[in-house]
Design a protein around this motif. Structure first.
Motif, PDB file in Angstrom:
ATOM      1  N   LEU A   1       7.570   9.505 -12.133  1.00 26.23           N
ATOM      2  CA  LEU A   1       7.262   8.252 -12.534  1.00 26.23           C
ATOM      3  C   LEU A   1       7.492   7.720 -13.899  1.00 26.23           C
ATOM      4  N   THR A   2       7.930   6.699 -14.092  1.00 25.43           N
ATOM      5  CA  THR A   2       8.488   6.126 -15.464  1.00 25.43           C
ATOM      6  C   THR A   2       7.138   5.525 -16.277  1.00 25.43           C
ATOM      7  N   ASP A   3       7.460   5.140 -17.376  1.00 23.46           N
ATOM      8  CA  ASP A   3       6.366   4.614 -18.262  1.00 23.46           C
ATOM      9  C   ASP A   3       5.816   3.316 -17.562  1.00 23.46           C
ATOM     10  N   ALA A   4       6.775   2.579 -16.999  1.00 28.40           N
ATOM     11  CA  ALA A   4       6.519   1.291 -16.321  1.00 28.40           C
ATOM     12  C   ALA A   4       5.682   1.506 -14.999  1.00 28.40           C
ATOM     13  N   GLY A   5       6.054   2.331 -14.406  1.00 29.05           N
ATOM     14  CA  GLY A   5       5.139   2.777 -13.183  1.00 29.05           C
ATOM     15  C   GLY A   5       3.990   3.418 -13.622  1.00 29.05           C
ATOM     16  N   ARG A   6       3.832   3.990 -14.760  1.00 26.75           N
ATOM     17  CA  ARG A   6       2.310   4.472 -15.236  1.00 26.75           C
ATOM     18  C   ARG A   6       1.566   3.266 -15.587  1.00 26.75           C
ATOM     19  N   ALA A   7       2.176   2.287 -16.212  1.00 26.92           N
ATOM     20  CA  ALA A   7       1.340   1.003 -16.510  1.00 26.92           C
ATOM     21  C   ALA A   7       1.250   0.124 -15.210  1.00 26.92           C
ATOM     22  N   ALA A   8       1.986   0.352 -14.330  1.00 26.81           N
ATOM     23  CA  ALA A   8       1.640  -0.245 -12.968  1.00 26.81           C
ATOM     24  C   ALA A   8       0.417   0.247 -12.229  1.00 26.81           C
ATOM     25  N   ILE A   9       0.443   1.477 -12.249  1.00 25.61           N
ATOM     26  CA  ILE A   9      -0.702   2.498 -11.573  1.00 25.61           C
ATOM     27  C   ILE A   9      -2.187   1.962 -12.549  1.00 25.61           C
ATOM     28  N   ASP A  10      -1.849   2.007 -13.896  1.00 30.19           N
ATOM     29  CA  ASP A  10      -3.198   1.456 -14.632  1.00 30.19           C
ATOM     30  C   ASP A  10      -3.570   0.084 -14.175  1.00 30.19           C
ATOM     31  N   GLU A  11      -2.875  -0.626 -13.940  1.00 27.28           N
ATOM     32  CA  GLU A  11      -3.153  -1.983 -13.709  1.00 27.28           C
ATOM     33  C   GLU A  11      -3.526  -2.073 -12.338  1.00 27.28           C
ATOM     34  N   LEU A  12      -2.991  -1.404 -11.357  1.00 26.50           N
ATOM     35  CA  LEU A  12      -3.372  -1.645  -9.909  1.00 26.50           C
ATOM     36  C   LEU A  12      -4.614  -0.812  -9.609  1.00 26.50           C
ATOM     37  N   ALA A  13      -4.817   0.407 -10.036  1.00 25.63           N
ATOM     38  CA  ALA A  13      -5.927   1.376  -9.762  1.00 25.63           C
ATOM     39  C   ALA A  13      -7.273   0.880  -9.550  1.00 25.63           C
ATOM     40  N   PRO A  14      -7.550  -0.154 -10.453  1.00 20.88           N
ATOM     41  CA  PRO A  14      -9.074  -0.692 -10.455  1.00 20.88           C
ATOM     42  C   PRO A  14      -9.009  -1.594  -9.227  1.00 20.88           C
ATOM     43  N   ARG A  15      -7.839  -2.520  -8.833  1.00 19.45           N
ATOM     44  CA  ARG A  15      -7.943  -3.491  -7.838  1.00 19.45           C
ATOM     45  C   ARG A  15      -8.002  -2.580  -6.470  1.00 19.45           C
ATOM     46  N   HIS A  16      -7.223  -1.621  -6.562  1.00 14.45           N
ATOM     47  CA  HIS A  16      -7.276  -0.849  -5.321  1.00 14.45           C
ATOM     48  C   HIS A  16      -8.543  -0.100  -4.952  1.00 14.45           C
ATOM     49  N   LEU A  17      -9.260   0.456  -6.160  1.00 15.82           N
ATOM     50  CA  LEU A  17     -10.587   1.098  -5.930  1.00 15.82           C
ATOM     51  C   LEU A  17     -11.449   0.126  -5.442  1.00 15.82           C
ATOM     52  N   ALA A  18     -11.519  -1.035  -6.149  1.00 12.72           N
ATOM     53  CA  ALA A  18     -12.474  -2.161  -5.819  1.00 12.72           C
ATOM     54  C   ALA A  18     -12.352  -2.509  -4.195  1.00 12.72           C
ATOM     55  N   SER A  19     -10.956  -2.340  -3.686  1.00 14.89           N
ATOM     56  CA  SER A  19     -10.861  -2.797  -2.187  1.00 14.89           C
ATOM     57  C   SER A  19     -11.237  -1.627  -1.220  1.00 14.89           C
ATOM     58  N   VAL A  20     -11.025  -0.264  -1.816  1.00 17.29           N
ATOM     59  CA  VAL A  20     -11.554   0.715  -1.105  1.00 17.29           C
ATOM     60  C   VAL A  20     -12.843   0.585  -1.162  1.00 17.29           C
TER      61      VAL A  20
ATOM     62  N   LEU B   1       1.090  -1.019  -0.148  1.00 19.11           N
ATOM     63  CA  LEU B   1       0.154  -0.070   0.190  1.00 19.11           C
ATOM     64  C   LEU B   1       0.925   1.295  -0.018  1.00 19.11           C
ATOM     65  N   THR B   2       1.978   1.342   0.800  1.00 16.41           N
ATOM     66  CA  THR B   2       2.932   2.476   0.622  1.00 16.41           C
ATOM     67  C   THR B   2       3.314   2.758  -0.620  1.00 16.41           C
ATOM     68  N   GLU B   3       3.809   1.539  -1.176  1.00 12.75           N
ATOM     69  CA  GLU B   3       4.325   1.894  -2.599  1.00 12.75           C
ATOM     70  C   GLU B   3       3.400   2.333  -3.489  1.00 12.75           C
ATOM     71  N   TYR B   4       2.082   1.792  -3.486  1.00  9.75           N
ATOM     72  CA  TYR B   4       0.969   2.095  -4.523  1.00  9.75           C
ATOM     73  C   TYR B   4       0.807   3.790  -4.100  1.00  9.75           C
ATOM     74  N   GLU B   5       0.530   4.037  -2.725  1.00  9.85           N
ATOM     75  CA  GLU B   5       0.373   5.474  -2.482  1.00  9.85           C
ATOM     76  C   GLU B   5       1.279   6.325  -3.044  1.00  9.85           C
ATOM     77  N   LEU B   6       2.609   6.085  -3.054  1.00  7.00           N
ATOM     78  CA  LEU B   6       3.563   6.971  -3.571  1.00  7.00           C
ATOM     79  C   LEU B   6       3.386   7.093  -5.064  1.00  7.00           C
ATOM     80  N   ILE B   7       3.423   5.843  -6.014  1.00  7.99           N
ATOM     81  CA  ILE B   7       3.098   6.080  -7.467  1.00  7.99           C
ATOM     82  C   ILE B   7       1.855   6.642  -7.914  1.00  7.99           C
ATOM     83  N   SER B   8       0.985   6.582  -6.812  1.00  3.84           N
ATOM     84  CA  SER B   8      -0.424   7.054  -7.122  1.00  3.84           C
ATOM     85  C   SER B   8      -0.126   8.697  -7.123  1.00  3.84           C
TER      86      SER B   8
END
Length: 161
Positions: free
Chosen positions: A104-123, A42-49
């Motif tokens: 944020l790198t392109d790979a980081g942007r791709a990670a956010i795009d992948e993780l955001a729906p999962r995090h949103l569903a969790s919230v 979660l701390t990593e996600y918050e940072l890249i978010s």
């Protein structure tokens, strides 16, 4: 000890409310963290978010630490892990060269795009849908009072802009 120095003990109701907040907030953070694993914490996600919402997807490390309410050393450790994955890049600050900025790198942007729906569903599952709309708004209002009292000069990207 004078009466003015005596502790103001919590009433039974206050103690119940405090313990419910403490345990509930810890359980919520744990559930949100569990739902992001094994991809990240979660701390990593918050940072890249936060970086994904910043102008140019770039921030000073010290400003980012303040925004996510983490020590500078903890943010450095988190940035090290994210840099090893290729999700972020650190560079000298462009404006003065003394500070460090994280991008944020392109790979980081791709990670956010992948993780955001999962995090949103969790919230939604663990917080938003567990409360009535009125309870959620009251919780937000109450935590804003605490935030403003403890950090009167806060700045939240995307919230207060």
């Amino acid at each position: 000890m004078t009466p003015a120095e005596a502790p103001r003990w919590l009433s039974h109701e206050e103690q119940l409310a405090w313990r419910a907040y403490l345990r509930g907030s810890r359980l919520l953070v744990q559930a949100l963290d569990d739902d992001l694993r094994p991809t990240c914490q979660l701390t990593e996600y918050e940072l890249i978010s936060m970086l994904s919402e910043a102008p140019g997807q770039r921030m000073r490390m010290s400003h980012l630490a303040d925004d996510i309410v983490q020590s500078r050393s903890r943010v450095t450790h988190t940035a090290n892990r994210l840099e090893q994955r290729g999700w972020v890049r650190r560079e000298r600050a462009k404006d003065d060269g003394r500070g460090v900025e994280i991008t944020l790198t392109d790979a980081g942007r791709a990670a956010i795009d992948e993780l955001a729906p999962r995090h949103l569903a969790s919230v939604r599952q663990h917080l938003v849908d567990a409360l009535t709309h009125e309870q959620l708004m009251a919780l937000g209002d109450a935590m804003a009072v605490i935030r403003d009292r403890l950090c009167p000069n806060h700045h939240e990207i995307g919230i207060d802009d």
